[in-house]
Design an enzyme around this catalytic site. Structure first.
Site, PDB file in Angstrom:
ATOM      1  N   GLY A 178       0.857  -1.191   0.000  1.00 43.53           N
ATOM      2  CA  GLY A 178       0.000   0.000   0.000  1.00 43.53           C
ATOM      3  C   GLY A 178       0.890   1.237   0.000  1.00 43.53           C
ATOM      4  NE  ARG A 269      -2.327   5.395  10.621  1.00 38.84           N
ATOM      5  CZ  ARG A 269      -1.370   5.470  11.557  1.00 38.84           C
ATOM      6  NH1 ARG A 269      -0.201   4.876  11.356  1.00 38.84           N
ATOM      7  NH2 ARG A 269      -1.562   6.132  12.670  1.00 38.84           N
ATOM      8  CG  HIS A 441       6.047  25.371 -24.075  1.00 39.43           C
ATOM      9  ND1 HIS A 441       6.028  23.994 -24.066  1.00 39.43           N
ATOM     10  CD2 HIS A 441       7.182  25.736 -24.726  1.00 39.43           C
ATOM     11  CE1 HIS A 441       7.095  23.547 -24.709  1.00 39.43           C
ATOM     12  NE2 HIS A 441       7.822  24.581 -25.110  1.00 39.43           N
TER      13      HIS A 441
HETATM   14  P1  NAI Z   1      -2.950   0.364   2.836  1.00 42.20           P
HETATM   15  O1  NAI Z   1      -4.340   0.006   3.200  1.00 42.20           O
HETATM   16  O2  NAI Z   1      -2.689   1.451   1.850  1.00 42.20           O
HETATM   17  O3  NAI Z   1      -2.219  -0.961   2.248  1.00 42.20           O
HETATM   18  C1  NAI Z   1      -2.072  -2.126   3.011  1.00 42.20           C
HETATM   19  C2  NAI Z   1      -1.705  -3.292   2.093  1.00 42.20           C
HETATM   20  O4  NAI Z   1      -1.367  -4.409   2.906  1.00 42.20           O
HETATM   21  C3  NAI Z   1      -2.838  -3.710   1.188  1.00 42.20           C
HETATM   22  O5  NAI Z   1      -2.368  -3.771  -0.127  1.00 42.20           O
HETATM   23  C4  NAI Z   1      -3.217  -5.096   1.724  1.00 42.20           C
HETATM   24  O6  NAI Z   1      -3.702  -5.957   0.720  1.00 42.20           O
HETATM   25  C5  NAI Z   1      -1.886  -5.593   2.295  1.00 42.20           C
HETATM   26  N1  NAI Z   1      -1.988  -6.651   3.312  1.00 42.20           N
HETATM   27  C6  NAI Z   1      -2.873  -6.721   4.337  1.00 42.20           C
HETATM   28  N2  NAI Z   1      -2.653  -7.837   5.071  1.00 42.20           N
HETATM   29  C7  NAI Z   1      -1.584  -8.501   4.513  1.00 42.20           C
HETATM   30  C8  NAI Z   1      -0.878  -9.715   4.807  1.00 42.20           C
HETATM   31  N3  NAI Z   1      -1.191 -10.493   5.839  1.00 42.20           N
HETATM   32  N4  NAI Z   1       0.157 -10.066   4.019  1.00 42.20           N
HETATM   33  C9  NAI Z   1       0.499  -9.301   2.952  1.00 42.20           C
HETATM   34  N5  NAI Z   1      -0.149  -8.143   2.629  1.00 42.20           N
HETATM   35  C10 NAI Z   1      -1.177  -7.735   3.394  1.00 42.20           C
HETATM   36  O7  NAI Z   1      -2.224   0.615   4.222  1.00 42.20           O
HETATM   37  P2  NAI Z   1      -0.906   1.401   4.612  1.00 42.20           P
HETATM   38  O8  NAI Z   1       0.045   1.496   3.460  1.00 42.20           O
HETATM   39  O9  NAI Z   1      -0.443   0.752   5.872  1.00 42.20           O
HETATM   40  O10 NAI Z   1      -1.430   2.868   4.915  1.00 42.20           O
HETATM   41  C11 NAI Z   1      -2.351   3.089   5.986  1.00 42.20           C
HETATM   42  C12 NAI Z   1      -3.204   4.299   5.708  1.00 42.20           C
HETATM   43  O11 NAI Z   1      -2.411   5.470   5.743  1.00 42.20           O
HETATM   44  C13 NAI Z   1      -3.877   4.230   4.358  1.00 42.20           C
HETATM   45  O12 NAI Z   1      -5.222   4.562   4.509  1.00 42.20           O
HETATM   46  C14 NAI Z   1      -3.147   5.270   3.554  1.00 42.20           C
HETATM   47  O13 NAI Z   1      -4.015   5.898   2.604  1.00 42.20           O
HETATM   48  C15 NAI Z   1      -2.665   6.263   4.602  1.00 42.20           C
HETATM   49  N6  NAI Z   1      -1.425   6.902   4.150  1.00 42.20           N
HETATM   50  C16 NAI Z   1      -1.495   7.800   3.135  1.00 42.20           C
HETATM   51  C17 NAI Z   1      -0.346   8.372   2.638  1.00 42.20           C
HETATM   52  C18 NAI Z   1      -0.439   9.314   1.484  1.00 42.20           C
HETATM   53  O14 NAI Z   1      -1.521   9.807   1.227  1.00 42.20           O
HETATM   54  N7  NAI Z   1       0.648   9.569   0.769  1.00 42.20           N
HETATM   55  C19 NAI Z   1       0.978   8.042   3.177  1.00 42.20           C
HETATM   56  C20 NAI Z   1       0.921   7.076   4.212  1.00 42.20           C
HETATM   57  C21 NAI Z   1      -0.245   6.543   4.673  1.00 42.20           C
END
Ligand code: NAI
Length: 462
Positions: A178, A269, A441
Site C-alpha cells: 500500500g 491503519r 510552456h
Molecule cells: P494500505 O491500506 O494502503 O495498504 C495495506 C496493504 O497491505 C494492502 O495492499 C493489503 O492488501 C496488504 N496486506 C494486508 N494484510 C496482509 C498480509 N497479511 N500479508 C500481505 N499483505 C497484506 O495501508 P498502509 O500502506 O499501511 O497505509 C495506511 C493508511 O495510511 C492508508 O489509509 C493510507 O491511505 C494512509 N497513508 C497515506 C499516505 C499518502 O496519502 N501519501 C501516506 C501514508 C499513509
C-alpha cells in the site's frame, strides 16, 4: 474548570485545522493533545517526516543516476544517516512549532494531556474537567496489527519505527504494497537496501486504477524493488536482531520464508479511540471500530462529533482537514460541506502517483460510458529535460457530456498536477474546458492539457 464552545480531542490535521477554523468563526476553542508536540501522526511520525526522507533519498538517486548526464561531475554523495535523521527531525519541529504559533495567533488553547469524555459536555484531561458545548473527536488512527506478527519497533517496525532506524538495513521486507510500504520501501531502496514487498492481493495499491497500478509496479521493479504478490504473511520470528518472515502463496498454499534485517508492517491503519470512554457514553462504532457519524459529523450522542481517520472514508490528512473545516462551519451556523467525490490521493514515490474520482474499473462496473484521454510524459518537453519522461496522465470523461469523471497520473509532480483536475471537477468541467485552457510552456501541466485534448480530437505532441 474552564468552559469552551468547542473542545477538540486530537491535534492532527483534522483537529488542528478544525480548531483554527472554529476560532476564526468566533467560537472559544481548545484542543486536547497528549503528545509533546502538536500535529498528530501526520506531522510527527507520518506524512511530513516521510517526505523529508523521500526528498533526501531522491536527491541521492538524482546524483547517482542523472547528474553525470547533465554535466555535473564528481562522486555522488554518500549517506550520513544521522544527519539525514536530524534533517527529518528539524523538518518535523518547524512544522509542529508552526501549529503552536497558529494556535497562539488564533487564541486556541492547548490542553496538554490525554482526554476522555466522562459525559456529553465534559472533557477530562489529567485531573481537570473542562466544559464544552460541542466536543469533536479527531483522535486519528493507529497501525493495524497482524496476527502472528509482533511489532517491537526495532526489528519489526511500523511506519513510526521505520522513520527512526538506527542504520540503513541491508535487507528490508515490507508487508503490504500500500501507500506506506511503497513510499518507505522506495526510501530504503534508494539508500542502498535490498527491498522485498510481500502483498496479499495480486496487484499493488488496491483500489487504484489498474493500468496505473501495473505501470507503477513496473516502474518500481525497474528501480530495484522486488515483489511477491498473492502471498499472505503468516508470522514473523525474530532472533538476534534478524527476522524470518513466513508467508503462504494463495495460489497453491505453499509456504516460504524470507530473511530480513528489518520487517516493515504496512498492512493498514485502524481508528484510534482508546481511553475516550466511548462505550460508557454510548457512542456507536462500526465493526471496524470507526465512530459512526451522520452527514454532519454528529455521533449517536448529542453534542459529540467526530472527524478524520476515526470515522468512515479514506484515511488521508486532507480529508480530515476538510471535515475539520466543515464541522467548524456547521457549528458556527454555516453550511459546511465536503465533496467526497473530489478527494485526491497521492503516493509520494518517484515518479509520484496521483488520482481523483472514478477509476476505469469503477466506471465499467457502474455501466458508465466514458472516453479515455491519455498522454505520456515522453511527449512533454519539460519532463524530457528533467529525466522525468516516465509515466502518463489519464483523464476519464463521460462519453455523452464530456464531464470529467476521474483522473490518474503517474509522473513528475503528479501530486501537484492533479489539483487542476480537482478544481475542474469541483466546477463540473468538461475535458474540453481543460483542453481549451491555455497552459504555460514548458510545464509538466501541459501533459494534463494534452490528456484532456486526447478525450476529444486528440493531443498535439503524440
Ligand atoms: P494500505 O491500506 O494502503 O495498504 C495495506 C496493504 O497491505 C494492502 O495492499 C493489503 O492488501 C496488504 N496486506 C494486508 N494484510 C496482509 C498480509 N497479511 N500479508 C500481505 N499483505 C497484506 O495501508 P498502509 O500502506 O499501511 O497505509 C495506511 C493508511 O495510511 C492508508 O489509509 C493510507 O491511505 C494512509 N497513508 C497515506 C499516505 C499518502 O496519502 N501519501 C501516506 C501514508 C499513509
Amino acid at each position: 474548570m474552564s468552559s469552551y464552545d468547542v473542545i477538540i480531542i486530537g491535534s492532527g490535521p483534522g483537529g488542528y485545522v478544525c480548531a483554527i477554523r472554529c476560532a476564526q468563526l468566533g467560537l472559544k476553542t481548545a484542543v486536547v493533545e497528549g503528545r509533546d508536540t502538536l500535529g498528530g501522526t501526520c506531522l510527527n511520525v507520518g506524512c511530513i517526516p516521510s517526505k523529508a526522507l523521500l526528498h533526501a533519498s531522491h536527491m541521492l538517486h538524482e546524483a547517482e543516476h542523472n547528474f553525470g548526464a547533465m554535466g555535473l561531475k564528481g562522486k555522488a554523495p554518500s549517506v550520513d544517516w544521522k544527519q539525514m535523521l536530524s534533517y527529518k527531525t528539524e523538518t518535523i519541529g518547524q512544522n509542529t512549532k508552526g501549529i503552536e504559533f497558529l494556535f497562539k495567533k488564533n487564541k486556541v488553547d492547548w490542553l496538554k494531556g490525554w482526554g476522555s469524555i466522562p459525559e456529553a459536555g465534559k472533557v477530562k484531561v489529567g485531573d481537570e474537567t473542562h466544559q464544552a458545548k460541542h466536543i469533536i473527536i479527531a483522535s486519528g488512527s493507529e497501525v493495524s496489527t497482524l496476527p502472528g506478527v509482533e511489532i517491537d519497533e526495532k526489528t519489526v517496525v511500523s511506519s513510526t519505527g521505520a522513520l527512526e532506524l538506527s542504520k540503513v538495513p541491508n535487507k528490508i521486507v515490507v508487508i503490504g504494497a500500500g501507500v506506506i510500504g511503497l513510499e518507505l520501501g522506495s526510501v530504503y531502496k534508494r539508500l542502498g537496501a535490498e527491498v522485498k514487498v510481500i502483498e496479499f492481493l495480486d496487484a499493488i495499491t488496491p483500489g487504484m486504477d489498474a493500468e496505473i497500478a501495473k505501470t507503477f509496479q513496473r516502474t518500481l521493479k525497474k528501480q530495484g524493488l522486488e515483489f511477491q504478490l498473492g502471498a499472505a504473511v503468516q508470522s514473523v520470528d525474530t532472533k538476534g536482531g534478524k527476522a524470518k518472515v513466513t508467508y503462504k502463496l494463495r495460489k497453491d498454499d505453499s509456504e516460504h520464508v524470507e530473511d530480513a534485517d528489518i520487517v516493515l508492517v504496512a498492512t493498514g491503519r485502524s481508528p484510534f479511540t482508546d481511553g475516550l470512554g466511548l462505550d460508557a457514553l454510548g457512542v456507536e462504532t462500526s465493526e471496524r471500530g470507526q465512530i459512526k457519524t451522520d452527514g454532519h459529523y454528529a455521533t449517536s450522542v448529542k453534542g459529540i462529533y467526530a472527524i478524520g481517520d476515526c470515522i468512515d472514508g479514506p484515511m488521508l490528512a486532507h480529508k480530515a482537514e476538510d471535515e475539520g473545516m466543515a464541522i467548524a462551519e456547521i457549528l458556527a451556523g454555516q453550511k459546511g460541506h465536503v465533496n467526497y467525490g473530489v478527494i485526491p490521493g497521492v503516493i509520494y514515490t518517484h515518479p509520484e502517483v496521483a488520482n481523483v474520482g472514478a477509476t476505469e474499473e469503477q466506471l465499467k462496473e457502474a455501466g458508465t460510458a466514458y472516453n479515455v484521454g491519455k498522454f505520456s510524459f515522453m511527449g512533454n518537453g519539460r519532463a524530457k529535460a528533467n529525466f522525468a519522461g516516465d509515466g502518463f496522465v489519464k483523464i476519464l470523461a463521460d462519453k455523452t457530456t464530456d464531464r470529467i469523471l476521474g483522473a490518474h497520473i503517474i509522473g513528475p509532480m503528479a501530486g501537484d498536477l492533479i489539483h487542476e483536475i480537482c478544481v475542474a471537477m469541483e466546477f463540473g468541467a468538461a475535458a474540453e474546458d481543460l483542453a481549451r485552457t491555455c497552459h504555460a510552456h514548458p510545464t509538466y501541466s501541459e501533459a494534463v492539457r494534452e490528456a484532456a485534448l486526447a478525450c476529444g480530437d486528440g493531443p498535439i505532441h503524440s
